[in-house]
Motif scaffolding. Sequence first.
Motif, PDB file in Angstrom:
ATOM      1  N   ASP A  14     -29.872   0.462 -32.360  1.00  0.00           N
ATOM      2  CA  ASP A  14     -30.043   1.547 -31.396  1.00  0.00           C
ATOM      3  C   ASP A  14     -29.220   2.782 -31.744  1.00  0.00           C
ATOM      4  OD1 ASP A  14     -31.846   0.117 -29.919  1.00  0.00           O
ATOM      5  OD2 ASP A  14     -30.407  -0.540 -28.391  1.00  0.00           O
ATOM      6  N   LEU A  15     -28.245   2.639 -32.619  1.00  0.00           N
ATOM      7  CA  LEU A  15     -27.408   3.782 -33.010  1.00  0.00           C
ATOM      8  C   LEU A  15     -28.085   4.679 -34.037  1.00  0.00           C
ATOM      9  CD1 LEU A  15     -23.978   1.927 -33.406  1.00  0.00           C
ATOM     10  CD2 LEU A  15     -24.855   3.132 -31.394  1.00  0.00           C
ATOM     11  N   TYR A  16     -29.218   4.250 -34.579  1.00  0.00           N
ATOM     12  CA  TYR A  16     -29.884   4.974 -35.662  1.00  0.00           C
ATOM     13  C   TYR A  16     -31.180   5.610 -35.179  1.00  0.00           C
ATOM     14  CZ  TYR A  16     -26.674   2.477 -38.727  1.00  0.00           C
ATOM     15  OH  TYR A  16     -25.547   1.974 -39.331  1.00  0.00           O
ATOM     16  N   ALA A  17     -31.385   6.857 -35.570  1.00  0.00           N
ATOM     17  CA  ALA A  17     -32.651   7.538 -35.324  1.00  0.00           C
ATOM     18  C   ALA A  17     -33.593   7.187 -36.470  1.00  0.00           C
ATOM     19  CB  ALA A  17     -32.436   9.042 -35.242  1.00  0.00           C
ATOM     20  N   ILE A  18     -34.582   6.351 -36.196  1.00  0.00           N
ATOM     21  CA  ILE A  18     -35.435   5.838 -37.273  1.00  0.00           C
ATOM     22  C   ILE A  18     -36.888   6.282 -37.137  1.00  0.00           C
ATOM     23  CG2 ILE A  18     -33.983   3.845 -37.760  1.00  0.00           C
ATOM     24  CD1 ILE A  18     -35.925   2.142 -36.071  1.00  0.00           C
ATOM     25  N   GLU A  19     -37.135   7.200 -36.218  1.00  0.00           N
ATOM     26  CA  GLU A  19     -38.520   7.610 -35.978  1.00  0.00           C
ATOM     27  C   GLU A  19     -39.157   8.255 -37.210  1.00  0.00           C
ATOM     28  OE1 GLU A  19     -36.591   6.840 -32.195  1.00  0.00           O
ATOM     29  OE2 GLU A  19     -35.961   7.995 -33.962  1.00  0.00           O
ATOM     30  N   ASP A  20     -38.342   8.816 -38.087  1.00  0.00           N
ATOM     31  CA  ASP A  20     -38.851   9.432 -39.313  1.00  0.00           C
ATOM     32  C   ASP A  20     -38.383   8.667 -40.552  1.00  0.00           C
ATOM     33  OD1 ASP A  20     -40.416  11.489 -40.529  1.00  0.00           O
ATOM     34  OD2 ASP A  20     -38.565  12.480 -41.180  1.00  0.00           O
ATOM     35  N   SER A  21     -38.040   7.399 -40.381  1.00  0.00           N
ATOM     36  CA  SER A  21     -37.499   6.605 -41.484  1.00  0.00           C
ATOM     37  C   SER A  21     -38.392   5.418 -41.810  1.00  0.00           C
ATOM     38  CB  SER A  21     -36.101   6.068 -41.136  1.00  0.00           C
ATOM     39  OG  SER A  21     -35.174   7.112 -40.961  1.00  0.00           O
ATOM     40  N   ILE A  22     -38.413   5.065 -43.089  1.00  0.00           N
ATOM     41  CA  ILE A  22     -38.953   3.782 -43.503  1.00  0.00           C
ATOM     42  C   ILE A  22     -37.835   2.761 -43.336  1.00  0.00           C
ATOM     43  CG2 ILE A  22     -39.838   2.408 -45.425  1.00  0.00           C
ATOM     44  CD1 ILE A  22     -40.978   5.040 -46.564  1.00  0.00           C
ATOM     45  N   VAL A  23     -38.077   1.740 -42.560  1.00  0.00           N
ATOM     46  CA  VAL A  23     -37.081   0.694 -42.346  1.00  0.00           C
ATOM     47  C   VAL A  23     -37.432  -0.496 -43.229  1.00  0.00           C
ATOM     48  CG1 VAL A  23     -36.058  -0.927 -40.700  1.00  0.00           C
ATOM     49  CG2 VAL A  23     -36.559   1.425 -40.003  1.00  0.00           C
ATOM     50  N   VAL A  24     -36.463  -0.905 -44.039  1.00  0.00           N
ATOM     51  CA  VAL A  24     -36.608  -2.092 -44.881  1.00  0.00           C
ATOM     52  C   VAL A  24     -35.863  -3.229 -44.211  1.00  0.00           C
ATOM     53  CG1 VAL A  24     -36.221  -3.123 -47.150  1.00  0.00           C
ATOM     54  CG2 VAL A  24     -36.705  -0.660 -46.968  1.00  0.00           C
ATOM     55  N   VAL A  25     -36.591  -4.239 -43.758  1.00  0.00           N
ATOM     56  CA  VAL A  25     -35.964  -5.388 -43.105  1.00  0.00           C
ATOM     57  C   VAL A  25     -35.581  -6.407 -44.172  1.00  0.00           C
ATOM     58  CG1 VAL A  25     -36.299  -7.299 -41.498  1.00  0.00           C
ATOM     59  CG2 VAL A  25     -37.151  -5.015 -40.928  1.00  0.00           C
ATOM     60  N   ILE A  26     -34.347  -6.887 -44.078  1.00  0.00           N
ATOM     61  CA  ILE A  26     -33.757  -7.737 -45.116  1.00  0.00           C
ATOM     62  C   ILE A  26     -33.230  -9.023 -44.480  1.00  0.00           C
ATOM     63  CG2 ILE A  26     -31.945  -7.880 -46.867  1.00  0.00           C
ATOM     64  CD1 ILE A  26     -31.856  -4.706 -46.658  1.00  0.00           C
ATOM     65  N   ASP A  27     -33.765 -10.144 -44.926  1.00  0.00           N
ATOM     66  CA  ASP A  27     -33.255 -11.458 -44.505  1.00  0.00           C
ATOM     67  C   ASP A  27     -33.387 -12.376 -45.718  1.00  0.00           C
ATOM     68  OD1 ASP A  27     -32.424 -13.725 -43.238  1.00  0.00           O
ATOM     69  OD2 ASP A  27     -34.022 -13.776 -41.737  1.00  0.00           O
ATOM     70  N   ILE A  28     -32.426 -12.242 -46.628  1.00  0.00           N
ATOM     71  CA  ILE A  28     -32.531 -12.818 -47.970  1.00  0.00           C
ATOM     72  C   ILE A  28     -32.649 -14.336 -47.926  1.00  0.00           C
ATOM     73  CG2 ILE A  28     -31.305 -13.120 -50.171  1.00  0.00           C
ATOM     74  CD1 ILE A  28     -32.614 -10.331 -49.699  1.00  0.00           C
ATOM     75  N   LEU A  29     -31.869 -14.981 -47.076  1.00  0.00           N
ATOM     76  CA  LEU A  29     -31.865 -16.449 -46.990  1.00  0.00           C
ATOM     77  C   LEU A  29     -32.366 -16.896 -45.615  1.00  0.00           C
ATOM     78  CD1 LEU A  29     -28.346 -17.207 -48.584  1.00  0.00           C
ATOM     79  CD2 LEU A  29     -30.576 -17.157 -49.709  1.00  0.00           C
ATOM     80  N   ARG A  30     -33.723 -16.953 -45.369  1.00  0.00           N
ATOM     81  CA  ARG A  30     -34.712 -16.959 -46.411  1.00  0.00           C
ATOM     82  C   ARG A  30     -35.977 -16.219 -46.011  1.00  0.00           C
ATOM     83  NH1 ARG A  30     -35.069 -23.238 -46.103  1.00  0.00           N
ATOM     84  NH2 ARG A  30     -34.347 -22.679 -44.009  1.00  0.00           N
ATOM     85  N   ALA A  31     -35.998 -15.647 -44.812  1.00  0.00           N
ATOM     86  CA  ALA A  31     -37.264 -15.189 -44.231  1.00  0.00           C
ATOM     87  C   ALA A  31     -37.980 -14.133 -45.072  1.00  0.00           C
ATOM     88  CB  ALA A  31     -37.032 -14.670 -42.818  1.00  0.00           C
ATOM     89  N   THR A  32     -37.296 -13.036 -45.413  1.00  0.00           N
ATOM     90  CA  THR A  32     -38.031 -11.983 -46.108  1.00  0.00           C
ATOM     91  C   THR A  32     -38.348 -12.370 -47.552  1.00  0.00           C
ATOM     92  OG1 THR A  32     -36.003 -10.732 -46.675  1.00  0.00           O
ATOM     93  CG2 THR A  32     -37.125 -10.159 -44.622  1.00  0.00           C
ATOM     94  N   SER A  33     -37.573 -13.275 -48.124  1.00  0.00           N
ATOM     95  CA  SER A  33     -37.916 -13.802 -49.441  1.00  0.00           C
ATOM     96  C   SER A  33     -39.206 -14.616 -49.361  1.00  0.00           C
ATOM     97  CB  SER A  33     -36.777 -14.672 -49.984  1.00  0.00           C
ATOM     98  OG  SER A  33     -35.583 -13.937 -50.080  1.00  0.00           O
TER      99      SER A  33
END
Length: 237
Positions: A14-33
């Motif tokens: 909530d601290l980030y203004a992301i309306e004009d951002s590409i958000v990369v979701v990262i969950d290495i162990l193991r979901a996004t992998s």
Amino acid sequence: MQKIEVCFTPALLDLYAIEDSIVVVIDILRATSSMTYGLQNGAKAIIPVMDVEDCNDYKNSDYLLAAERNGEVVEGFDFGNSPFSYTTEKVNGKTIVLTTTNGTKALMLAQERAFKVVVGSFLNLESLSQWLILQQKNVLLLCAGWKDKFNLEDSLFAGAVVNRLKNDFSHFDDASVAAEDLYLTAKQDLRGYLHKSSHSSRLEQLNIEKDVQFCLQSNICTVIPVLINSELVPLEN
């Protein structure tokens, strides 16, 4: 030029203004992998859902149902989030409904406000990084963490992306600097460094070290999963 920011936990999103951002979701162990590997291996789509109950809503469909909590497959489901469950033989042509402890929550939160949401892992590090450079958009690297807390493995990957993007972006927050420093410290032996991590220890107790090793491989996939409406599908460049 655009900016890169790193958010170390969804609790801070909530601290980030992301309306004009590409958000990369990262969950290495193991979901996004596993998401990356599954789409690389021909899965039609992956539907991330927040809760096990949401996954249950699809029980009368022909979708594969995957549910993980605390590193283990939830009883009664086809599989969890081990990459070895997302092989071509198991997922080709299939739609998978997936809920995990951390990764699917981060995806759902990001989608509420972000310009675009994609998935990152070491498996698709290079293709993801090159695509981000070409987009000329702000980037937020969102670490799924562990139950809203900071974790090492996601932060290391965020640092790896920063390291590859920094010559093409003009602004970095302090979290980006810290993530890259962490990555540069660990990059010669990621697995050795991650023996320090709490989640690595949890996974070792579950006897799935082969999953950890697999998820730390770089660039064995070219697919970039993108969240469109309710589904993760392969990005079409």
